[in-house]
Design a protein around this motif. Structure first.
Motif, short mmCIF file in Angstrom:
data_model
loop_
_atom_site.label_atom_id
_atom_site.label_comp_id
_atom_site.label_asym_id
_atom_site.label_seq_id
_atom_site.Cartn_x
_atom_site.Cartn_y
_atom_site.Cartn_z
N THR A 1 0.90 -1.39 -0.06
CA THR A 1 0.06 0.02 -0.02
C THR A 1 0.89 1.21 -0.04
N GLY B 1 2.22 2.16 -3.25
CA GLY B 1 1.30 2.52 -4.30
C GLY B 1 0.83 1.30 -5.14
N GLU C 1 -1.92 -0.90 -5.45
CA GLU C 1 -3.20 -1.18 -5.12
C GLU C 1 -3.98 -1.85 -6.02
N SER D 1 -1.95 5.52 -8.40
CA SER D 1 -2.09 5.31 -6.80
C SER D 1 -1.04 6.18 -5.98
N ARG D 2 0.12 6.09 -6.40
CA ARG D 2 1.23 7.23 -5.67
C ARG D 2 0.51 8.58 -5.57
N LYS E 1 -2.42 9.68 -5.84
CA LYS E 1 -3.58 9.90 -4.85
C LYS E 1 -3.24 9.92 -3.46
N GLN E 2 -2.11 9.49 -3.13
CA GLN E 2 -1.60 9.37 -1.86
C GLN E 2 -1.50 10.55 -1.37
#
Length: 176
Positions: A41, A44, A46, A167-168, A170-171
């Motif tokens: 997670t 990134g 996911e 994903s990264r 969005k973190q």
């Protein structure tokens, strides 16, 4: 040369086996499945539960194929793609290529070594050679085989790398 290729295949297979079992079972001082999911997670990757299991499956299958020298181009492709994803994930997380800074240098080197096997072929001490599955042709080792493996591995890794990138992005970023 054949002993060197066998040693290279065994080395890469051992490292891939260790990485897979670290994630799956916590062997070799690994995190085990639950902690590996947390790590994925952070990287990134996911959905983490799926990506951890995919990484374990890829590392184990590549290890078996490489140690046996069976379907060697496939084993080299799986290893190369998996390590490209691992390297990219570490590089983007830690913003460094170098392992000393938490970057993806080590998995990128493993990816390159697996690619080398595609360029050279598995050598004489391989099931492929013994049973003649991949007779000495350009597809069993050489420029064409290496190119096919590197391109295929890159194409296979691309969707996971793009997913990681999304994903990264969005973190939330931590501010100091």
């Amino acid at each position: 040369m054949d002993i060197g290729l066998l040693a290279l295949r065994l080395l890469i297979a051992a490292v891939l086996f260790a990485h897979a079992t670290q994630k799956a079972f916590g062997w070799f001082s690994g995190p085990g499945l639950a902690k590996a999911e947390t790590q994925f997670t952070m990287l990134g990757q996911e959905p983490a539960a799926v990506k951890v299991r995919l990484a374990i499956s890829c590392e184990l299958s590549a290890a078996v194929l490489l140690v046996l020298g069976l379907a060697t181009p496939l084993g080299a492709t799986i290893a190369t793609a998996t390590m490209l994803v691992a390297g990219y994930s570490l590089i983007t997380l830690n913003k460094s290529f170098w392992a000393a800074a938490g970057g993806g240098e080590y998995p990128i080197v493993l990816a390159a070594l697996a690619g080398v096997i595609a360029f050279t072929g598995p050598g004489a001490y391989a099931v492929d050679e013994v049973i003649g599955i991949l007779p000495s042709t350009p597809f069993a080792g050489g420029g064409l085989a290496g190119l096919i493996v590197v391109v295929t591995a890159s194409v296979a890794a691309a969707p996971v790398i793009l997913s990681t990138r999304r994903s990264r992005a969005k973190q939330p970023t931590s501010s100091s």
